[in-house]
Design an enzyme around this catalytic site. Structure first.
Site, PDB file in Angstrom:
ATOM      1  N   TYR A  35       0.879  -1.167   0.000  1.00 14.21           N
ATOM      2  CA  TYR A  35       0.000   0.000   0.000  1.00 14.21           C
ATOM      3  C   TYR A  35       0.913   1.213   0.000  1.00 14.21           C
ATOM      4  O   TYR A  35       1.798   1.312   0.844  1.00 14.21           O
ATOM      5  CB  TYR A  35      -0.876  -0.019   1.262  1.00 14.21           C
ATOM      6  CG  TYR A  35      -1.852   1.138   1.346  1.00 14.21           C
ATOM      7  CD1 TYR A  35      -1.401   2.380   1.823  1.00 14.21           C
ATOM      8  CD2 TYR A  35      -3.179   1.000   0.969  1.00 14.21           C
ATOM      9  CE1 TYR A  35      -2.289   3.451   1.878  1.00 14.21           C
ATOM     10  CE2 TYR A  35      -4.059   2.060   1.037  1.00 14.21           C
ATOM     11  CZ  TYR A  35      -3.613   3.285   1.489  1.00 14.21           C
ATOM     12  OH  TYR A  35      -4.471   4.336   1.546  1.00 14.21           O
ATOM     13  N   LEU A  86      -3.184   9.797   7.992  1.00 13.89           N
ATOM     14  CA  LEU A  86      -4.152   8.765   8.397  1.00 13.89           C
ATOM     15  C   LEU A  86      -3.624   7.373   8.022  1.00 13.89           C
ATOM     16  O   LEU A  86      -3.658   6.413   8.806  1.00 13.89           O
ATOM     17  CB  LEU A  86      -5.486   9.032   7.686  1.00 13.89           C
ATOM     18  CG  LEU A  86      -6.593   8.007   7.972  1.00 13.89           C
ATOM     19  CD1 LEU A  86      -7.058   8.099   9.414  1.00 13.89           C
ATOM     20  CD2 LEU A  86      -7.767   8.227   7.015  1.00 13.89           C
ATOM     21  N   GLU A  87      -3.080   7.274   6.794  1.00 14.72           N
ATOM     22  CA  GLU A  87      -2.548   5.994   6.321  1.00 14.72           C
ATOM     23  C   GLU A  87      -1.362   5.552   7.183  1.00 14.72           C
ATOM     24  O   GLU A  87      -1.255   4.375   7.562  1.00 14.72           O
ATOM     25  CB  GLU A  87      -2.093   6.128   4.861  1.00 14.72           C
ATOM     26  CG  GLU A  87      -3.259   6.291   3.903  1.00 14.72           C
ATOM     27  CD  GLU A  87      -2.848   6.879   2.554  1.00 14.72           C
ATOM     28  OE1 GLU A  87      -1.741   7.470   2.463  1.00 14.72           O
ATOM     29  OE2 GLU A  87      -3.621   6.740   1.605  1.00 14.72           O
ATOM     30  N   LEU A  88      -0.500   6.531   7.495  1.00 13.02           N
ATOM     31  CA  LEU A  88       0.667   6.210   8.322  1.00 13.02           C
ATOM     32  C   LEU A  88       0.229   5.673   9.682  1.00 13.02           C
ATOM     33  O   LEU A  88       0.727   4.657  10.163  1.00 13.02           O
ATOM     34  CB  LEU A  88       1.549   7.446   8.495  1.00 13.02           C
ATOM     35  CG  LEU A  88       2.747   7.272   9.437  1.00 13.02           C
ATOM     36  CD1 LEU A  88       3.738   6.265   8.882  1.00 13.02           C
ATOM     37  CD2 LEU A  88       3.443   8.596   9.688  1.00 13.02           C
TER      38      LEU A  88
END
Ligand SMILES: *[C@@H]1O[C@H](CO)[C@@H](O)[C@H](O)[C@H]1NC(C)=O
Ligand SMILES: *[C@@H]1O[C@H](CO)[C@@H](O)[C@H](O)[C@H]1NC(C)=O
Ligand SMILES: *[C@@H]1O[C@H](CO)[C@@H](O)[C@H](O)[C@H]1NC(C)=O
Ligand SMILES: *[C@@H]1O[C@H](CO)[C@@H](O)[C@H](O)[C@H]1NC(C)=O
Ligand SMILES: *[C@@H]1O[C@H](CO)[C@@H](O)[C@H](O)[C@H]1NC(C)=O
Length: 568
Positions: A422, A495-497
């Site tokens: 991702y 947010l992804e981190l």
């Protein structure tokens, strides 16, 4: 009247017997008493006989013909008289040769018992005397009960007579004593047994010839005990006696018999160290020959006994005995070996009936230099370590990839995730271009990974937060592309981190990889990034230098990514 004299005689003998010590007196007649020289009991040991067998006792006075000779004492008018002291008693009884059973008889210097009974055991005294002179000596007779032996058909009371038979050669066995004694004038027969079994007729190599057993060809299994039973008749009675021959095979007499020094071999050097104990081992082959065989060491021509040096000792033993051919190990020990010892001459010798063999042991001082050996060993080790170190540092990525390609497990087999990678990045045009045109292209097309890019793969209409979490959860790696714009508060990238780090912390089979696209400014390292930086690998993109697939950037990245074999 005769009875009275016998009784009187035994009475006076009894008195002498009680008197005991030498020189005792014994009546030469009823009237005069003379001194008798008592030789005590014969030193040759007891005579042993089996109950029921014939036996004869030789008067031991005649075992030294120079002292007493039967013919000459007979001529000199001396009489030989026998007495018996029964076992457990001390009464000397004259022997009655006129008993009706006629078991006991006298023949020159021999006393015959045909056959022997248990009561015959004890001491027999033979006395030689005339009117003025007397001498006597005792011999002990042991009678063994003739009980049955379940393991052996025959039993003998006398010890075996040793006989040596060379292998492959002939040997004739005669029954001991049969030749020497003169049996009464009747025919006799001899039966032979080997290892307790009577002989059958089927022997080819071993045949009877008269009283003798002839071994035509000696073989190893013809060794052992041979019993011979002599049967004859006397005074209307069948009498027998049994003797044993112990046959031992030795090597053929045609073989070389010279002694031979096996060690020290020619050119052999014995290492010695000063100050320590030195052991010199010599091995000598001594083939069988009758007569004594010996081995010894000499130091400067002197034997260990002659030197009498407490530092020096010597042992020898037969280590191998093959049909009488010996291999002897001769060990010389010198404690506290000195420089003076080093200059001496050490010779090992062996001798048999044929010859003497000698060889010198050449000593060599052991030069012990631990520093050289240690230095060499250490040098080589260090050099190898250095080489390995260099090789590892230059090629560690390659080695790691090679290792993974051989031994790494494909994670696709162990989980049910949908995406390999991702990609999380700051949504700026420059980064987007890097992600889509470079990262994604290489990862998907060249390295064969399935890549998830939120903006491309998410369906419109869903909740961004939920969808992000779902996508991250379905990926094996979260690849964080770091650039100055990354980590701004409230962005999708942050947010992804967070999702990635949390999933990693909860053990969600996921790892976060940091790829530095462009160096961050000081303030760009937000809390989450700082947390990630400590624990995770950071792969730096170095512009054009990194664009080639064989560059360090891609190798470094591939190490962090799931194992995937590149299609050739
Ligand atoms: C005993 O003496 C006789 C003659 O005195 C002699 O012929 C004989 O050889 C001697 N025996 C031994 C064993 O010395
Ligand atoms: C008895 O024997 C001894 C030697 O054995 C001899 O010197 C002596 O003369 C003998 N005496 C008589 C009476 O025969
Ligand atoms: C021995 O026996 C044979 C016959 O068996 C006889 O002719 C001979 O005279 C005998 N000899 C003696 C010394 O008794
Ligand atoms: C027979 O002779 C051999 C060799 O000399 C020896 O080892 C063995 O003990 C002997 N056997 C008996 C029963 O004496
Ligand atoms: C020792 O043995 C050698 C042969 O190996 C011989 O030449 C020398 O004479 C011997 N020395 C002595 C003292 O026997």
């Amino acid at each position: 009247m005769a009875l009275f004299i016998t009784a009187l005689l035994s009475l006076s003998v009894a008195m002498v017997g009680v008197g005991g010590a030498t020189p005792a007196t014994t009546p030469s007649s009823v009237h005069s008493v003379i001194q008798c020289h008592d030789w005590g009991e014969s030193g040759d040991g007891a005579v042993r006989v089996m109950e029921g067998e014939a036996c004869w006792l030789l008067c031991p006075l005649f075992s030294h013909p120079t002292v007493y000779n039967y013919s000459s004492v007979q001529a000199a008018g001396l009489n030989l008289v026998w007495y018996h002291v029964a076992a457990g008693q001390d009464l000397e009884q004259p022997i009655d040769f006129h008993h009706p059973d006629q078991r006991l008889s006298k023949e020159r210097e021999k006393l015959w018992l045909q056959p022997t009974t248990m009561q015959d055991a004890g001491q027999y005294i033979c006395m030689l005397r005339n009117r003025t002179s007397c001498a006597k000596i005792a011999v002990r007779l042991e009678v063994l009960p003739s009980g049955q032996d379940p393991n052996c058909e025959v039993k003998a009371a006398v010890p075996p007579t040793p006989v040596i038979a060379p292998i492959q050669e002939g040997r004739t066995l005669t029954c001991p004593d049969l030749e020497d004694i003169k049996l009464p004038n009747t025919s006799h027969s001899v039966t032979w047994y080997h290892e307790c079994n009577a002989f059958g007729n089927f022997n080819i190599d071993r045949v009877f010839k008269g009283d003798k057993l002839v071994i035509h060809v000696m073989l190893e299994h013809y060794q052992g005990l041979y019993h011979c039973v002599v049967t004859y008749e006397t005074k209307g009675r069948a009498i027998k006696f049994t003797r044993v021959v112990n046959v031992t095979a030795v090597s053929s007499s045609g073989l070389p018999k010279q002694p031979n020094i096996l060690n020290p071999a020619k050119e052999q050097l014995y290492p010695v160290k000063q100050g320590s104990e030195v052991t010199l081992i010599c091995r000598v082959s001594l083939p069988y020959l009758e007569g004594p065989r010996e081995t010894w060491w000499t130091i400067d021509g002197k034997t260990v006994d002659q030197l009498a040096d407490p530092r020096i000792s010597f042992t020898s033993r037969v280590v191998l005995n093959y049909f009488g051919d010996w291999t002897v190990e001769n060990v010389l020990r010198i404690q506290d070996f000195s420089s003076e010892d080093l200059t001496r001459e050490y010779n090992c010798s062996g001798r048999n009936g044929r010859d003497v063999a000698t060889r010198r042991a050449v000593l060599e001082e052991e030069v012990y230099l631990p520093s050289v050996e240690l230095g060499c060993g250490l040098g080589v080790t260090l050099f190898l370590m250095l080489v390995l170190f260099v090789v590892y540092h230059i090629f560690w990525l390659e080695l790691l990839l090679l290792y993974r390609s051989w031994f790494g497990t494909d994670e696709r087999c162990t989980d049910d995730k949908e995406y390999d990678i991702y990609i999380s990045y700051a949504r700026n045009s420059e980064e987007e271009q890097f992600v889509l045109l470079t990262l994604r292209r290489v990862l998907e097309n060249e390295l064969g990974y399935t890549v998830c890019i939120f903006d491309r793969d998410s369906l419109p209409g869903g909740t961004i937060t939920d969808e992000t979490l779902t996508f991250v959860g379905r990926s094996r790696r979260v690849l964080v592309v770091l650039s100055p714009g990354y980590g701004l508060q409230g962005t999708q990238a942050l947010l992804e981190l967070k999702a990635g780090l949390d999933s990693m912390a909860w053990g969600g089979h996921l790892r976060v990889i940091l790829v530095q696209y462009k160096p961050l400014r000081r303030g760009g390292w937000v809390r989450e990034l700082r947390r990630a930086r400590v624990a995770l690998a950071l792969v730096r993109w170095q512009g054009d230098k990194s664009s080639d697939l064989s560059s360090r950037f891609w190798k470094r990245l591939r190490v962090e990514l799931p194992v995937r074999r590149i299609k050739d």
